[in-house]
Each structure stands twice: as structure tokens, then as C-alpha cells.
Enzyme design. Structure first.
Site, mmCIF file in Angstrom:
data_model
loop_
_atom_site.group_PDB
_atom_site.id
_atom_site.type_symbol
_atom_site.label_atom_id
_atom_site.label_comp_id
_atom_site.label_asym_id
_atom_site.label_seq_id
_atom_site.Cartn_x
_atom_site.Cartn_y
_atom_site.Cartn_z
ATOM 1 N N TYR A 140 66.161 10.726 28.546
ATOM 2 C CA TYR A 140 65.249 10.157 27.555
ATOM 3 C C TYR A 140 65.876 8.986 26.800
ATOM 4 O O TYR A 140 65.175 8.103 26.333
ATOM 5 C CB TYR A 140 64.850 11.224 26.532
ATOM 6 N N LYS A 190 70.744 21.723 36.793
ATOM 7 C CA LYS A 190 70.599 21.389 38.214
ATOM 8 C C LYS A 190 71.997 21.088 38.726
ATOM 9 O O LYS A 190 72.284 20.008 39.274
ATOM 10 C CB LYS A 190 69.623 20.200 38.369
ATOM 11 N N ASP A 222 64.665 24.228 39.277
ATOM 12 C CA ASP A 222 63.557 24.499 40.210
ATOM 13 C C ASP A 222 63.295 25.996 40.300
ATOM 14 O O ASP A 222 62.152 26.456 40.247
ATOM 15 C CB ASP A 222 63.827 23.861 41.594
ATOM 16 N N ASP A 246 61.346 19.710 28.397
ATOM 17 C CA ASP A 246 59.996 19.149 28.252
ATOM 18 C C ASP A 246 59.075 19.787 29.280
ATOM 19 O O ASP A 246 57.980 20.264 28.960
ATOM 20 C CB ASP A 246 60.061 17.627 28.457
ATOM 21 N N ASP A 250 56.041 23.038 28.700
ATOM 22 C CA ASP A 250 54.617 22.920 29.040
ATOM 23 C C ASP A 250 54.212 24.039 29.993
ATOM 24 O O ASP A 250 53.143 24.642 29.862
ATOM 25 C CB ASP A 250 54.320 21.570 29.726
HETATM 26 C C1 IPM Z 1 56.797 16.653 23.988
HETATM 27 C C2 IPM Z 1 56.061 15.445 24.525
HETATM 28 C C3 IPM Z 1 56.907 14.203 24.320
HETATM 29 C C4 IPM Z 1 58.198 14.387 25.061
HETATM 30 C C5 IPM Z 1 56.226 12.886 24.741
HETATM 31 C C6 IPM Z 1 54.878 12.707 24.111
HETATM 32 C C7 IPM Z 1 57.095 11.695 24.458
HETATM 33 O O1 IPM Z 1 55.739 15.649 25.858
HETATM 34 O O2 IPM Z 1 57.087 16.688 22.784
HETATM 35 O O3 IPM Z 1 57.058 17.568 24.759
HETATM 36 O O4 IPM Z 1 58.289 14.086 26.251
HETATM 37 O O5 IPM Z 1 59.157 14.847 24.446
HETATM 38 MG MG MG Z 2 56.161 17.568 26.589
#
Ligand code: IPM
Ligand code: MG
Length: 355
Positions: A140, A190, A222, A246, A250
Site C-alpha cells: 500500500y 505467503k 491462499d 484487506d 472482506d
Molecule cells: C478498507 C478499504 C480501503 C483499503 C480502500 C477503500 C482504500 O478497502 O478499509 O478495507 O484498501 O484499505
Molecule cells: Mg477493504
């Protein structure tokens, strides 16, 4: 009195933030605390006013406050802006400015919502995972990065990089967290392919010597993403780098049933912390009173717990949410047959009324 900088951001950010404030104000009344919310701009809306998604006034206010609450940033209408002024840049910028290196993302499946998950009830029932994502390093922020012409062809590149100190400080947060949970920590990397991951693993193992009670395991990212949906209950505390965290967080939100349920706390070792839902700004749903405010309300609850040491208030909010869900109220994202569909505001009102 606590001074809270509020950056509601774009899209549905302001809608969910309004509900979080509502619930926090009620909680403050009950616990005899006053929360002073000071609104500042971030994201696309800040770009429109100041020509930058992260104005200096916002950074200054954030640094001078007791805690920061963030809604969400981003909207498709800003997708064509140059990368350095895109709303997402503000998010990365504020994380860096406040040195928010430790991002705690709990994924808890509440009994009331077991049926909202796309996964089978027996797989998700009882899941309680804390994902600890390193937030200020990795690909990042790594340099060099860019898109340039080499031998007449465009190439794009980023640098996945961690220093041993960065790994060590997130590892300490992870082990300390595991100590107050059930003393199991899984480090995700990884290391079979990446050098940076091999260092990650080496340092995590080194730090583990200071926490002999914690049972440490390692998993490749993975495999971890597969195990998260196959048998999520094997996980308790997970620690991982920025990009893997990240993605995995999700994925973990689907165990709980909706992105609209997962809060997060971004902590630094000095100064202020920031609290935000893990979801985005859902610009397509703006102004429709349909999005789920629970993730933002829970982020507010995490603020009470981590920044203000109001553990009891945290539990109170959590229980209020559970009560409302038990009574059958659902926003659209978690709606199922036989339940009562409510909008964003009504969900906030109901939760506030249970405090
Ligand atoms: C999160 C989001 C952010 C990230 C994006 C919007 C930059 O996906 O907070 O998880 O990748 O960190
Ligand atoms: Mg995210």
C-alpha cells in the site's frame, strides 16, 4: 467530555454516521459522559471544497481530538480523478498521518443472523474471529511505485515491503490481543513465495518467545482464504499484512452475512485512534435510507472500549443491537423471510431506544 473528530465522508457515509452519533449520544446520557462531535470533510466532498481529499484542517482536527470516527469515502464520480487526489488517498493518508498501524477487524457471527450468511449455519454459527491487519505498510505504501514506459511498453509496479520493526510492533499487538482472547494466534503470509513474508514469519516467531502461552500457527494466505469459508471456527485471532488483511476481512464479513455489520478500530501506539466500518461508501444507495448502520454503530462502540475504556458501554451497545435483531428488525442487506424490514434511520432509532 470527549472531543471526537467526525469525518463522515462520501456516499452513504453521512447516513450511517448520523445513526452512530444518535446511539453514542444516548449511551453518553446513560453513562454520564458527554461526546462532542466535530464534523470535518474527507474524501470526494473535501476535494470539491478544498481541491484535496485530505485537507490540513481535517488532519489537524484529527490529531487534536480524543478519537476520530470515519464513515466512508469514494464515489464513482471521482474515479477519473488523478490518483493523488482520489478519495481513497485520504483514507491511506489519514492512516499514515495518525500512525494507525494496527487495524482490528472483528468478525463475529451473531446467533440472530446465522441465517443471513450465504454459508451453511453449522459452518458459521459461533464464529468469533479477530483479524489484526497491519495498516501503514506493505504494498500500500511501498516505494518505488508507479507506471512508466520501459522498452516502449507501459509497466506498473508497487513494492511489497516491511521492516522488522513494523512487523514486530504489529506482532506485539496481535499476541497481546490473543492473550485476552483464547491464546491462539494464526499469522497469515505467503512465505512460500515472498521474501517479505519470510521476514514476516521470522519476526513473528521471534516475538512469540515473549508470549509462551500463546499457541502460534502460520498459514499461507491462499490456504487461509479457503479455510475461512471451509471451517472458520478454527480461527480465533489472525494477524497479517496490509493487503492480505484487506482481502481476508472482506471475505470474513460474509461469515457474518453482510459487509454492513463489520466495524473496525485503527490504533496507534501514540495518540488518537480511528474507528470506521470496513465497508465502503455505497454511492449507488445514497439518500435512500436503506444501508445498514450497524457496522458504524459498532465502530462507535469500539471507540468507547478502546479509546475511552468504557467496556460496559461497549457491551450495552452490542446487546442493544442483538435485542433489536432478536425482535426481528432487519435492514435490506440482512433481510430474510418473516423479518421486519426497516431503513437506516429506523434501525438507528431502535438501537438507541434499547440503550
Ligand atoms: C478498507 C478499504 C480501503 C483499503 C480502500 C477503500 C482504500 O478497502 O478499509 O478495507 O484498501 O484499505
Ligand atoms: Mg477493504
Amino acid at each position: 467530555m470527549y472531543n471526537i473528530t467526525v469525518v463522515a465522508g462520501d456516499g452513504t457515509g453521512p447516513e450511517v454516521m448520523a445513526e452512530a452519533k444518535k446511539v453514542l449520544n444516548k449511551t453518553g446520557d446513560v453513562f454520564g459522559k458527554k461526546f462532542q462531535f466535530n464534523d470535518y470533510l474527507i474524501g470526494g466532498i473535501a476535494y470539491e471544497k478544498f481541491g484535496t481529499p485530505l485537507p490540513d484542517v481535517t488532519i489537524k482536527a484529527a490529531k487534536d481530538s480524543d478519537a476520530v470516527m470515519l464513515g466512508a469515502v469514494g464515489d464513482w464520480k471521482y474515479d477519473t480523478l488523478p490518483p493523488e487526489v482520489r478519495p481513497e488517498r485520504a483514507l491511506l493518508g489519514i492512516r499514515k498521518e495518525l500512525n494507525l498501524f494496527a487495524n482490528l477487524r472483528p468478525a463475529i457471527v451473531w446467533e440472530e443472523l446465522v441465517s443471513s450468511s450465504p454459508l451453511k449455519p453449522e459452518i458459521v454459527s459461533g464464529v468469533d474471529i479477530m483479524i489484526i491487519r497491519e495498516l501503514t505498510g506493505d504494498v500500500y505504501f511501498g516505494e518505488p511505485k508507479g507506471v512508466e514506459i520501459r522498452n516502449g511498453k507501459k509497466v506498473g509496479f508497487n513494492n511489497m515491503i516491511y521492516t522488522e520493526d513494523e512487523i514486530r510492533r504489529i506482532a506485539h499487538v496481535a499476541f497481546k490481543t490473543a492473550m485476552v482472547r483464547d491464546k491462539k494466534l494464526c499469522s497469515v503470509d505467503k512465505a512460500n513465495v515472498l521474501d517479505v513474508s519470510r521476514l514476516w514469519r521470522e519476526i513473528v516467531i521471534e516475538v512469540s518467545k515473549e508470549y509462551p502461552e500463546v499457541e502460534l500457527s502460520h498459514m499461507y494466505v491462499d490456504a487461509a482464504s479457503m479455510q475461512l469459508v471451509r471451517a472458520p471456527k478454527q480461527f480465533s485471532t489472525i494477524v497479517t499484512g496490509n493487503i492480505f488483511g484487506d482481502i481476508l476481512s472482506d471475505e470474513a464479513s460474509m461469515l457474518a452475512g453482510s459487509l454492513g455489520l463489520l466495524p473496525s478500530a485503527s490504533l496507534s501506539d501514540t495518540g488518537v485512534s480511528l474507528y470506521e466500518p470496513i465497508h465502503g461508501s455505497a454511492p449507488d444507495l445514497t439518500g435512500q435510507d436503506v444501508v445498514n448502520p450497524i457496522a458504524t454503530i459498532l465502530s462507535g462502540a469500539m471507540m468507547l472500549k478502546y479509546s475511552f475504556k468504557m467496556d460496559e458501554a461497549y457491551t450495552k451497545i452490542e446487546n442493544a443491537i442483538k435485542d433489536v435483531l432478536k425482535e426481528g428488525y432487519r435492514t435490506k442487506d440482512i433481510m430474510s423471510e418473516g423479518k421486519i424490514l426497516v431503513g437506516t434511520k429506523k434501525m438507528g432509532d431502535l438501537i438507541a431506544s434499547k440503550i
